[in-house]
Design a protein around this motif. Structure first.
Motif, PDB file in Angstrom:
ATOM      1  N   LEU A  93       0.831  -1.212   0.000  1.00 49.84           N
ATOM      2  CA  LEU A  93       0.000   0.000   0.000  1.00 49.84           C
ATOM      3  C   LEU A  93       0.858   1.251   0.000  1.00 49.84           C
ATOM      4  N   TYR A  94       1.969   1.229   0.742  1.00 51.02           N
ATOM      5  CA  TYR A  94       2.881   2.385   0.714  1.00 51.02           C
ATOM      6  C   TYR A  94       3.289   2.673  -0.715  1.00 51.02           C
ATOM      7  N   VAL A  95       3.671   1.594  -1.389  1.00 48.59           N
ATOM      8  CA  VAL A  95       4.151   1.774  -2.755  1.00 48.59           C
ATOM      9  C   VAL A  95       3.013   2.266  -3.656  1.00 48.59           C
ATOM     10  N   MET A  96       1.855   1.628  -3.476  1.00 47.83           N
ATOM     11  CA  MET A  96       0.751   1.988  -4.358  1.00 47.83           C
ATOM     12  C   MET A  96       0.283   3.421  -4.126  1.00 47.83           C
ATOM     13  N   ALA A  97       0.397   3.865  -2.886  1.00 46.93           N
ATOM     14  CA  ALA A  97      -0.029   5.245  -2.605  1.00 46.93           C
ATOM     15  C   ALA A  97       0.830   6.215  -3.406  1.00 46.93           C
ATOM     16  N   ALA A  98       2.092   5.854  -3.562  1.00 48.36           N
ATOM     17  CA  ALA A  98       2.991   6.738  -4.314  1.00 48.36           C
ATOM     18  C   ALA A  98       3.045   6.342  -5.776  1.00 48.36           C
ATOM     19  N   PHE A  99       2.078   5.593  -6.217  1.00 46.85           N
ATOM     20  CA  PHE A  99       2.190   4.968  -7.527  1.00 46.85           C
ATOM     21  C   PHE A  99       2.134   5.967  -8.665  1.00 46.85           C
ATOM     22  N   ALA A 100       1.560   7.090  -8.378  1.00 46.71           N
ATOM     23  CA  ALA A 100       1.436   8.084  -9.441  1.00 46.71           C
ATOM     24  C   ALA A 100       2.665   8.977  -9.499  1.00 46.71           C
ATOM     25  N   TYR A 101       3.800   8.550  -8.923  1.00 44.76           N
ATOM     26  CA  TYR A 101       4.998   9.370  -9.021  1.00 44.76           C
ATOM     27  C   TYR A 101       5.277   9.639 -10.476  1.00 44.76           C
ATOM     28  N   PRO A 102       5.784  10.679 -10.859  1.00 46.73           N
ATOM     29  CA  PRO A 102       6.333  11.774 -10.041  1.00 46.73           C
ATOM     30  C   PRO A 102       5.297  12.849  -9.680  1.00 46.73           C
ATOM     31  N   LYS A 103       4.053  12.479  -9.584  1.00 50.81           N
ATOM     32  CA  LYS A 103       3.075  13.473  -9.155  1.00 50.81           C
ATOM     33  C   LYS A 103       3.317  13.786  -7.681  1.00 50.81           C
TER      34      LYS A 103
ATOM     35  N   GLU B  42       3.458  11.198  -4.317  1.00 54.45           N
ATOM     36  CA  GLU B  42       4.699  10.921  -3.592  1.00 54.45           C
ATOM     37  C   GLU B  42       4.548  11.280  -2.129  1.00 54.45           C
ATOM     38  N   GLU B  43       3.987  12.454  -1.936  1.00 57.03           N
ATOM     39  CA  GLU B  43       3.818  12.931  -0.567  1.00 57.03           C
ATOM     40  C   GLU B  43       2.941  11.963   0.218  1.00 57.03           C
ATOM     41  N   ALA B  44       1.857  11.519  -0.424  1.00 60.14           N
ATOM     42  CA  ALA B  44       0.963  10.582   0.245  1.00 60.14           C
ATOM     43  C   ALA B  44       1.712   9.315   0.594  1.00 60.14           C
ATOM     44  N   GLY B  45       2.485   8.816  -0.381  1.00 62.80           N
ATOM     45  CA  GLY B  45       3.217   7.578  -0.130  1.00 62.80           C
ATOM     46  C   GLY B  45       4.162   7.719   1.036  1.00 62.80           C
ATOM     47  N   LEU B  46       4.909   8.790   1.035  1.00 62.72           N
ATOM     48  CA  LEU B  46       5.912   8.938   2.097  1.00 62.72           C
ATOM     49  C   LEU B  46       5.229   9.143   3.444  1.00 62.72           C
ATOM     50  N   LYS B  47       4.193   9.941   3.459  1.00 66.33           N
ATOM     51  CA  LYS B  47       3.494  10.168   4.717  1.00 66.33           C
ATOM     52  C   LYS B  47       2.950   8.854   5.257  1.00 66.33           C
ATOM     53  N   TYR B  48       2.311   8.152   4.373  1.00 68.52           N
ATOM     54  CA  TYR B  48       1.712   6.886   4.791  1.00 68.52           C
ATOM     55  C   TYR B  48       2.805   5.968   5.314  1.00 68.52           C
ATOM     56  N   PHE B  49       3.902   5.938   4.547  1.00 71.02           N
ATOM     57  CA  PHE B  49       4.975   5.034   4.932  1.00 71.02           C
ATOM     58  C   PHE B  49       5.533   5.416   6.292  1.00 71.02           C
ATOM     59  N   LEU B  50       5.898   6.654   6.448  1.00 70.07           N
ATOM     60  CA  LEU B  50       6.554   7.054   7.697  1.00 70.07           C
ATOM     61  C   LEU B  50       5.629   6.830   8.889  1.00 70.07           C
ATOM     62  N   LEU B  51       4.410   7.258   8.737  1.00 71.41           N
ATOM     63  CA  LEU B  51       3.495   7.116   9.868  1.00 71.41           C
ATOM     64  C   LEU B  51       3.130   5.663  10.099  1.00 71.41           C
TER      65      LEU B  51
ATOM     66  N   GLY C 238      11.084   2.017   1.965  1.00 65.56           N
ATOM     67  CA  GLY C 238      11.233   3.390   2.434  1.00 65.56           C
ATOM     68  C   GLY C 238      12.255   4.146   1.636  1.00 65.56           C
ATOM     69  N   LEU C 239      13.413   3.531   1.438  1.00 61.84           N
ATOM     70  CA  LEU C 239      14.456   4.240   0.704  1.00 61.84           C
ATOM     71  C   LEU C 239      14.001   4.531  -0.711  1.00 61.84           C
ATOM     72  N   ALA C 240      13.307   3.558  -1.279  1.00 63.57           N
ATOM     73  CA  ALA C 240      12.822   3.782  -2.644  1.00 63.57           C
ATOM     74  C   ALA C 240      11.938   5.029  -2.689  1.00 63.57           C
ATOM     75  N   LEU C 241      11.054   5.107  -1.726  1.00 63.50           N
ATOM     76  CA  LEU C 241      10.166   6.263  -1.690  1.00 63.50           C
ATOM     77  C   LEU C 241      10.939   7.558  -1.496  1.00 63.50           C
ATOM     78  N   ILE C 242      11.881   7.503  -0.541  1.00 62.32           N
ATOM     79  CA  ILE C 242      12.617   8.726  -0.236  1.00 62.32           C
ATOM     80  C   ILE C 242      13.447   9.159  -1.435  1.00 62.32           C
ATOM     81  N   VAL C 243      14.022   8.179  -2.102  1.00 64.35           N
ATOM     82  CA  VAL C 243      14.831   8.508  -3.269  1.00 64.35           C
ATOM     83  C   VAL C 243      13.962   9.136  -4.361  1.00 64.35           C
ATOM     84  N   THR C 244      12.799   8.546  -4.542  1.00 60.19           N
ATOM     85  CA  THR C 244      11.900   9.104  -5.556  1.00 60.19           C
ATOM     86  C   THR C 244      11.597  10.560  -5.260  1.00 60.19           C
ATOM     87  N   ILE C 245      11.327  10.789  -4.008  1.00 64.27           N
ATOM     88  CA  ILE C 245      10.985  12.151  -3.638  1.00 64.27           C
ATOM     89  C   ILE C 245      12.178  13.075  -3.790  1.00 64.27           C
ATOM     90  N   TYR C 246      13.332  12.573  -3.438  1.00 61.55           N
ATOM     91  CA  TYR C 246      14.532  13.404  -3.568  1.00 61.55           C
ATOM     92  C   TYR C 246      14.745  13.775  -5.026  1.00 61.55           C
TER      93      TYR C 246
END
Lengths: 703, 513, 482, 100
Positions: C140-150, C154-163, D76-84
């Motif tokens: 789900l973390y990955v899928m939330a960010a699935f629309a990268y580079p939008k 991305e923000e949703a994915g990272l937020k979801y992941f971190l929290l 996590g790193l994948a996500l962070i890297v993407t964002i970076y």
């Protein structure tokens, strides 16, 4: 078919429902086919319907002569709930048949008169299409009035009671789009509304009396109520008193007594036959009939009698004073009617039921006569006005001038009509003498009986009524002098024309009745036919011996009053534009009389305006501004939306964030110089999680 | 599927057949859509007549529930929810009123609704299902479902086909009603849990709810019903809903939906919580009296005809509530009859207002005046209906109001339910409402039909009612006269049930005094 | 590995293998034929569903030394998860294509997540619970960010992941404490330890509290809800739909399993906590939803509020007489919520256009007029979420209110009732906009999407008229827990 | 010998530090490391409790946690890297476009 089978009626009693059905059929025919029947057809149908009712009433009287105990003819069940048992049942006894005869008899005459009157009236008012409607309403009135007088229980009486109110409303407002002078206005419809609403106030009293009756006596049926009333009077006299007082309110509404008489003068907005039939001869006497009908209740307590008699007497005098100051020919008669109704109410209040009913009958004759005579005068003046305007010609300016100012009902525009309208003059004189109580006209006998009773039992009533009788003769004298004598004060009066036969014949018949009507109940031993007739219904009646003193005094008073009016109004006839000769000597008193003692204004101030204000306040301020706008829209909706916004922004993002800030500050302080830290959203979310954890753990471990 | 073949099921769900047909019609086939809806609702009416009068299955002399359709529906441990339909004297008139008014309302839309006819008819027929369901359901759960269901079509009817401020009105209607009913839901659940059943007759038979609990449950039920009625001071949604609703919606809203509230009191509050009812009666009585006077005064002030009629409903339904909580035969019988009367008279008034509105597009009283001259039939019918509404004897309104007032007055006697809490004053003040009713009705009639011709009357080429419109009103008029002159058949239908209903109250009142 | 062990994990195994193979197979599919991946994934789910249903007749069957189990409860939920997976594919297919995020790994990720959910329902050991939680979350973390580079995605994915990771830290620590208190992570063993008095209750209580935090995060209970609106808004809507139904259902599954099996002894402590959480969640979720103008955020807050209703089922946890019915009611409502939620997100997907157009509530103006069936379906979902007839939401809510009342929590029922009125406020706004305002909404016609929406809408109505079988099933399912 | 409670206290301190780190740091990577710290604090607790209960299952759990943490790193790193890549920054405070 519609005759009753359950109660095998003797004689013609079984026919009694037709006194209602006949006018109903008439009104239905005219309502649906009125346009096609033509004016004569409509008038004929309506008159025949009323005549049929009269015929049935006569047949009832014939049967009653053989079976004076009468009959109850049940048509069907109406409302049956628990012990409440209301039927559509007709009561035929001497009292009700008297009323039937008066209503349908006078009614038929007025129907015939109205054919002629309305034919002209609708043309003067430029709306001939309205002709059939008048007769529909008139028949409706007859039907309702017949229900009123023939019902066997109070509630059926009430049906008629409100029904005649409706008919009265419709007829007063017959020219609903103008005022009495034919100008576009709300005046007539206001008068109609006022009549209905004032009557409703009275009906309210009637209803409350009915409730008391039902819950303390267990029925609305006359016999059952009368049987139970004496017992109740012993146990709870206060209930009987309340019952009679509330009933009196009803009477005051319908029979135009103080304090509810105010609608009747306005009711003159209706066409003249309406004033004659409804607002003089029949409907307004319903209250008198009600008290006579309820004699076994009203007779129980001296207090009830005292109150009713006093109200009647005071009304009689009060209205008479106003009549003195009026200029409109019909207004004078209207206040006279109120005054005469006061006589009747006082009579039945005192327990002099025969006298009251007697006066009711004679009054029906002579007051109908007077009103119809007045109508004839008004038509005559209108014809004259028409004629004059026509002759004046062609200057539309002049015509407009007349349109605006000419009031055919204003006595100040009349004068000298005795020559141009001789028939009307003579019948009018008969009516005046009858009303004035001049021997041997009908009014003399009936009024005398009332005064006689009063002098024996209620002296204060006697004095008040005598004063009223004096004023009666005076204002009638004043009217006759002003209308028929002297010189014409307006060119319309100059050119006035006599009315056609269809109008004058009923007048003549009524004049005969007014002259001779008194002989049905001569106050001498061996006579009292009318009294004996009513005895079958009212029980044994004690007839006081004829008193020459009372009769003499009242005759003297009447003659004196007429003489006084002659002095004031005929010795030096009124000129055009001249003020009333009474105005000067009476001063402010006359201003009061002229302005009806400002009672309308007072009611306006005391009831109408406050109710308007209250309704406005409730509707605008309370219901709308406060309840609808403020409470609902501001408090509920705005409060709710505000709370939601508050939670969404300040609380969810702000407050929790704020707490986060605050807590993170605290944590930072305790973490001894940890690097300067900027909170961001993710971290504040995390903080919220941590706070949750802390709360949960705190709760679980510390509790 | 046996349960669908029960007479009351057929009555309740027969409009759905029309819905099915409507679904297969195109939106452009307006005439077909209208006829389908009309015929369906007429058939439903005929079926309801058949079920009660010609099937031989319903015996009016029997005071109990009849035409019972009782099937298990949701039955798991502790849950006993039934598909339980039945009718008795308390509901029969209202069921018939519903099936009677629906075709009339549909007929009134013939030319008034031109947009989205298909959706309109769909919602209307669905609404009919819900309304009949409310009156026949004898299981609290089932009742609640029907009750809430009626909200939805009405919400759409107001919200889509309503006046300019329709959204506000629709949402307000929805939220107010829902706010009340959700509390009722909790009370229903409480009853179901503690009684082990949701069937109303069974719960009534158990009747072992302690008095203080009763009061809470009474309040919860009353919350739903009082808003629906609406009792003063919960009426704030009504003027909005009425003014904005399309004519047919107003007719049904006034004619049937409001009755659901009063019926709810009658069917649930009284028999389920008799002690609480007796306790609450004076309060409800006084609120009703305030409503009567307040509604009458406020409607007198209105310039908008529809609003005037809407506020008059507050007054009329005050009478119904007063009669019902007089808890004697006259009061309750009058209340039931008055529910029908109000449906007929106010329904007819809304129809009439709608008919003139269609031509003039204004409901502003001051611009009318003198209309009677131009449209005599319209004026006469309005007068008759208005008179019926203000309780002129001989017309239906009087029979209802009179019996109600009589009952209320009797309840002020020493063994009555209002004794000691105002006594005769309740009925006395309520009777003042009769005067006030005359004032506002005559005011309305005068401002529209009497007096000199107003702006609209002068400048519009106004037509009198056409045959379709007269036909729409005629059935109502027949009943207005019938009930006024010969209400016996109507009372006969309800009396046995009322006697059953009132049985327990004698003892309670005896004990109370 | 015994045969029982194997049969216990058969569906999960098959789905895992299927997902792995799909990942491989996807490599060989040309870019323009990614539709096949979706179809294959659906096939896998259907197959698994078949097996799950075929096994469903069998009774409580523990495997792997009691670490995992297959029983009525897991069957019920697994069917639900598989259904969510199928619906998820149905709503994703066209949307992903349209939004240009049609990548092969999407469907395998979804399948893995479903596997995690299924394991969650089957786990009877805290270790497995933890693994399942992570297995369902990572995709789900990955899928939330699935629309990268939008950026939002991305923000949703990272937020979801971190929290998410943050909250699973609490879960792990909670498990550690529970383990410390009882000496085992086996739920049955923990229960036994408590009843023999061998356990250290404070430690266990603290552990239970921390575990509750983790699940509370997954179901988005207040105050662990704050990620929800952001992530639901930022993630591709297809993912949101899947997440809103699946992750929430899985969270509740675990909550039921763990608290039902292991912590009955703590019921007296936990039940009031649940009631408070439920009340807070209902109040905050509903109130905040009112202020939203963005459809996705509104639905996100709505889903928070709905979680509050489901939490009501836990409130009578300490009342033995009431709790079975209560939890059954919770499961029932979960189904009702899943259908309505999926349906409404499906409609959102139908209206959403590139560059975040079509997401405002005002963009729904005139929908009912232009697309009557779609509008009607949305209306059904809104009504179901409010809890009005004739929808499943009403029946579900009635079950839940009843549970609260039976548990003696009248106040909670009243809170539920009042917040339902509040909820009507914002749900109705959608209906108002759709049917009563004018507008020109643009809708992408996609067969699978429309089929899914229609099926869900019809199901919502039909089951509400005949809810007995479903409730019976739910009741059977929870029998094994207590 | 060091009592078990010391290990537990240490684990609690580590866990708290990890949580504080999440709350206070802005760099996504550092936050992520703080989370790892929390997991490892849990691991320490597991190991310590294993001593107390004299069973292996706790230690097995530790392995699982480590494996999961490793997987987490991957995601996590994948996500962070993407964002970076898209923002040239991993400051999570800048990730606040979604709110309200």
């Amino acid at each position: 078919m519609l005759l009753n089978e359950a109660n095998p009626a003797t004689g013609f009693f079984g026919l009694v429902p037709w006194i209602v059905f006949a006018p109903v059929i008439g009104l239905l025919i005219n309502a649906f086919f009125g346009k096609r029947l033509g004016e004569t057809g409509v008038g004929l149908v309506a008159s025949l319907a009323a005549g049929a009712a009269f015929l049935v009433s006569v047949l009832q009287a014939v049967s009653l002569a053989q079976h004076p105990e009468g009959a109850i003819v049940k048509l069907g069940e109406w409302i049956h709930i628990g012990q409440l048992a209301l039927d559509w049942a007709f009561r035929v006894d001497t009292l009700s048949v008297t009323m039937m005869l008066v209503v349908s008899g006078v009614g038929t005459l007025i129907h015939i008169y109205a054919i002629g009157y309305m034919r002209e009236d609708v043309r003067f008012k430029n709306d001939p299409a309205r002709f059939p409607r008048f007769f529909v309403f008139l028949n409706l009135f007859i039907a309702a009035m017949m229900i009123l007088v023939s019902g066997d229980n109070y509630l059926m009486l009430f049906v008629g009671w409100e029904g005649v109110g409706l008919a009265s409303f419709l007829l007063i407002g017959f020219w609903y789009d103008m005022d009495t002078l034919g100008r576009p206005s709300w005046a007539n419809s206001n008068a109609a509304k006022k009549a209905f609403i004032t009557n409703r106030v009275g009906d309210f009293g009637f209803l409350i009396a009915g409730f008391l009756m039902f819950w303390y006596l267990g029925s609305f049926q006359f016999d059952a109520v009368f049987a139970g009333a004496p017992g109740l009077a012993k146990l709870h006299p206060e209930i009987i008193l309340l019952m009679t007082v509330f009933m009196l309110i009803g009477v005051a509404g319908k029979s135009a007594q103080i304090p509810l008489y105010v609608w009747l003068p306005d009711a003159m907005a209706g066409p003249t036959p309406v004033s004659a039939l409804i607002h003089a001869a029949t409907m307004v006497t319903a209250g008198v009939y009600l008290i006579a009908r309820s004699a076994p209740i009203f007779g129980l307590l001296h207090d009830s009698q005292y109150i009713v008699a006093t109200v009647g007497a005071v009304t009689a005098l009060f209205a008479a004073t106003i009549a003195v100051g009026q200029y409109d020919i019909k207004k004078v008669l209207a206040y006279s009617t109120i005054s005469q109704l006061g006589f009747m109410v006082a009579a039945v209040g005192m327990g002099a039921y025969v006298a009251g009913m007697f006066h009711l009958v004679t009054h029906a004759f002579f007051k109908a006569l007077l009103f119809l005579g007045a109508g004839s005068v008004i038509l005559g003046l209108e014809r004259g006005h028409h004629h004059a305007a026509h002759h004046h010609g062609h200057g539309s300016h002049a015509e407009n001038h007349h349109e605006e100012t000419f009031d055919p009902g204003d006595m100040r525009n009349m004068g000298g009509l005795r020559k141009t309208m001789p028939v009307t003059f003579w019948v009018y004189m008969v009516g005046t003498l009858a009303l004035g109580g001049i021997f041997p006209f009908a009014g003399f006998w009936s009024k005398d009986e009332i005064l006689l009773d009063a002098s024996l039992h209620f002296p204060h009533v006697y004095w008040i009524l005598s004063a009223a009788a004096f004023l009666t003769a005076f204002y009638m004298g004043r009217q006759v002098w002003m209308v028929f004598f002297g010189k014409a004060r307006h060119e319309a009066a100059e050119h006035a024309e006599e009315s056609p036969l269809v109008i004058t014949i009923p007048l003549i018949i009524l004049a005969a009745l007014s002259a001779l009507g008194g002989f049905i109940n001569l106050p001498f031993k061996g006579f009292h036919q009318f009294g004996h007739w009513l005895e079958h219904t009212l029980g044994a009646i004690e007839f006081p011996p004829f008193s020459l003193a009372v009769a003499g005094v009242s005759t003297l008073l009447a003659l004196g009053a007429i003489a006084l009016s002659w002095l004031l109004y005929q010795r030096k006839p009124l000129e055009h534009g001249q003020a009333d000769p009474l105005a000067k000597p009476l001063g402010l008193l006359f201003v009061g009389m002229e302005n009806k003692w400002f009672i309308d204004e007072a009611y306006q101030f005391l009831f109408v305006q406050p109710y308007h204000a209250l309704a406005g306040f409730l509707a605008q301020k309370v219901d709308w501004d406060f309840w609808h706008e403020w409470f609902h829209d501001s408090v509920l909706v705005q409060g709710f939306v505000g709370l939601a916004r508050f939670l969404a922004n300040p609380v969810d993002l702000g407050l929790i964030d704020r707490v986060s800030y605050w807590l993170s500050d605290a944590i930072r302080a305790s973490a001894e110089g940890l690097r300067k830290l900027q909170t961001g959203f993710v971290r504040s979310y995390a903080l919220s999680v941590v706070l949750g954890v802390a709360a949960i753990l705190g709760y679980l471990l510390l509790k | 599927m046996n349960f669908l073949l029960e007479p009351l099921s057929i009555v309740t769900f027969s409009p759905l057949l029309g819905v099915l047909v409507l679904l297969f019609l195109k939106s452009e086939q307006k005439a077909a859509l209208r006829w389908t809806a009309l015929v369906t609702s007429l058939i439903t009416f005929l079926i309801s007549l058949w079920a009660f009068f010609f099937s031989g299955l319903y015996n009016p002399a029997n005071g109990g529930l009849q035409l019972v359709a009782k099937y298990n529906w949701i039955n798991v441990a502790g849950w006993d929810i039934r598909y339980y339909l039945a009718a008795d004297g308390l509901s029969i008139l209202l069921i018939l009123l519903t099936t009677f008014l629906t075709p009339i309302a549909i007929l009134s839309t013939w030319t008034a609704v031109e947009e989205r006819v298909k959706d309109f008819m769909l919602f209307f027929l669905l609404l009919e299902v819900g309304m009949i369901g409310v009156f026949v359901a004898q299981d609290l759960f089932l009742f609640y479902i029907f009750w809430e269901f009626t909200l939805i079509p009405m919400y759409f009817l107001i919200g889509i086909w309503g006046g300019p401020n329709r959204l506000y009105a629709a949402v307000k209607f929805f939220l107010y009603t829902m706010a009340g009913s959700i509390l009722m839901l909790l009370a229903i659940l409480w009853l179901g849990i503690n009684g082990g059943t949701f069937s109303v007759p069974d719960l009534v038979a158990q009747g072992n709810i302690p008095a203080d609990t009763q009061l809470w449950l009474f309040i919860a039920f009353a919350a739903a019903f009082a808003i629906k009625v609406p009792m003063w001071p919960l009426h704030s949604w009504l003027p909005d809903a009425h003014v904005e609703a399309p004519t047919a919606g107003s007719v049904i809203l006034a004619g049937v939906l409001l009755k659901m509230g009063t019926y709810g009191f009658l069917r649930f509050n009284l028999p389920l919580f008799p002690e609480a009812s007796v306790q609450a009666a004076p309060v409800i009585g006084w609120l009703a009296v305030i409503g009567i006077l307040y509604g009458a005064a406020v409607s007198f002030y209105q310039k908008d005809v529809k609003k005037l009629v809407a506020y008059s409903s507050v007054s009329h339904l005050g009478f119904v509530m007063l009669g019902m909580f007089a808890l004697n035969a006259q009061g309750v019988a009058g209340a039931i009859l008055q529910m029908v009367n109000h449906g007929l008279s106010t329904g007819a008034l809304f129809l009439l207002v709608g008919m003139i509105y269609e031509q003039t597009h204004t409901r502003d009283l001051p611009v009318y005046g003198g209309l009677w001259k131009i449209t005599p039939i319209f004026g006469t019918l309005t007068l008759i209906v208005g008179l019926s509404s203000m309780g002129l004897p001989g017309l239906n309104g009087f029979v209802g109001e009179f019996t109600i007032l009589l009952g209320a007055f009797g309840a002020g006697m020493k063994d009555g339910v209002f004794a000691g809490a105002g006594g005769f004053w309740l009925a006395g003040l309520a009777a003042v409402g009769v005067i006030l009713a005359a004032i506002y009705i005559l005011y309305m009639f005068q401002k529209m039909f009497l007096g000199p011709a107003g702006e609209i009357t002068k400048h519009h080429d106004l037509k009198d009612l056409n045959w379709r419109e007269i036909l729409t009103l005629l059935p109502l008029l027949v009943f207005i006269f019938w009930i006024g002159l010969y209400p016996k058949p109507f009372f006969d239908l309800m009396m046995p049930a009322i006697e059953n209903l009132l049985m327990p109250f004698q003892a309670i009142l005896m004990a109370a005094h | 590995m015994t045969q029982t062990d194997f049969s216990t994990i058969l569906p999960v195994t098959i789905l895992t293998a299927w997902a792995s193979l799909l990942l491989l197979a996807d490599l060989f599919l040309p870019r323009e034929q990614k539709g096949w991946t979706a179809l294959l994934a659906a096939l896998g789910l259907a197959l698994t569903m078949g097996i799950t249903l075929a096994q469903s007749g069998q009774e409580f069957a523990p495997g792997f030394g009691g670490m995992i189990v297959r029983d009525g409860f897991s069957t019920f939920l697994n069917v639900l998860f598989l259904l969510i997976g199928l619906l998820g594919i149905a709503v994703s297919h066209g949307y992903n294509h349209r939004m240009g995020i049609e990548r092969g790994e999407y469907y395998p990720l979804m399948l893995f997540s479903v596997v995690g959910m299924m394991l969650m329902a089957q786990a009877t050991d805290l270790i497995v619970v933890f693994l399942a939680l992570e297995l369902l979350s990572f995709p789900l973390y990955v899928m939330a960010a699935f629309a990268y580079p939008k950026p939002q995605s991305e923000e949703a994915g990272l937020k979801y992941f971190l929290l998410g990771a943050f909250s699973s830290g609490f879960v792990v620590y909670g498990i550690a404490l529970a383990f410390g208190a009882t000496g085992s992570t086996d739920l049955a063993y923990i229960l036994a330890a408590v009843s023999t008095g061998a356990a250290s209750l404070p430690l266990l209580t603290a552990g239970a509290g921390l575990i509750l935090v983790g699940f509370g995060f997954k179901v988005a209970a207040v105050p662990f809800h704050m990620w929800t609106p952001d992530v639901y808004q930022g993630a591709p809507t297809s993912v949101t739909a899947f997440m809103a139904a699946g992750a929430k259902a899985a969270g509740f599954a675990a909550l039921l399993r763990v608290f039902g099996m292991a912590f009955p002894a703590l019921a007296a402590d936990l039940a009031p906590l649940m009631a408070i959480l439920a009340a807070l969640t209902m109040i905050l979720g509903n109130l905040v939803a009112v202020a939203q103008t963005d459809m996705k955020r509104m639905l996100a807050y709505s889903s928070i509020a709905q979680a509050g209703y489901i939490l009501m089922a836990f409130a009578p946890f300490d009342n033995e007489a009431a709790r079975t019915m209560a939890v059954a009611g919770g499961l029932f409502y979960l189904v009702a919520y899943t259908l309505a939620s999926f349906g409404s997100w499906g409609v959102v997907i139908a209206l959403e256009r590139a560059e975040d157009k079509g997401l405002q509530i005002t963009d729904y103006n005139g929908l009912g007029r232009k697309y009557p069936l779609l509008g009607a379906a949305m209306a059904v979902f809104m009504l179901s979420l409010i809890g009005l007839p004739p929808t499943l939401g009403l029946i579900g809510k009635i079950y839940l209110f009843r549970a609260a009342l039976e548990g003696g929590l009248v106040w909670l029922a009243i809170v539920g009732a009042l917040t339902s009125i509040v909820s009507a406020f914002y749900y109705l706004r959608v209906v108002v906009n759709m049917f009563m305002r004018e507008g020109q909404p643009q809708v992408e016609r996609e067969w699978w999407l429309e089929f899914a929406i229609g099926a869900v809408a019809i199901g919502t109505i039909i089951v509400s008229l005949w809810p007995f079988p479903l409730f019976d099933w739910a009741q059977q399912a929870v029998m094994v827990l207590f | 010998m060091v009592p078990v409670s010391y290990y537990l206290i240490l684990s609690a301190i580590l866990f708290s530090l990890g949580a504080l780190g999440v709350l206070m740091r802005r760099n996504a990577l550092v936050i992520f490391m703080s989370i790892e710290l929390m997991l490892n604090a849990a691991n320490l607790a597991f190991v310590a409790f294993t001593r107390v209960h004299e069973t292996f299952s706790g230690q097995i759990f530790v392995f699982f946690v480590m494996a999961v943490a490793a997987a987490e790193v991957a995601v996590g790193l994948a996500l962070i890297v993407t964002i970076y890549r898209s923002r040239q920054s991993v400051d999570i405070d800048q990730l606040s476009s979604l709110k309200g």
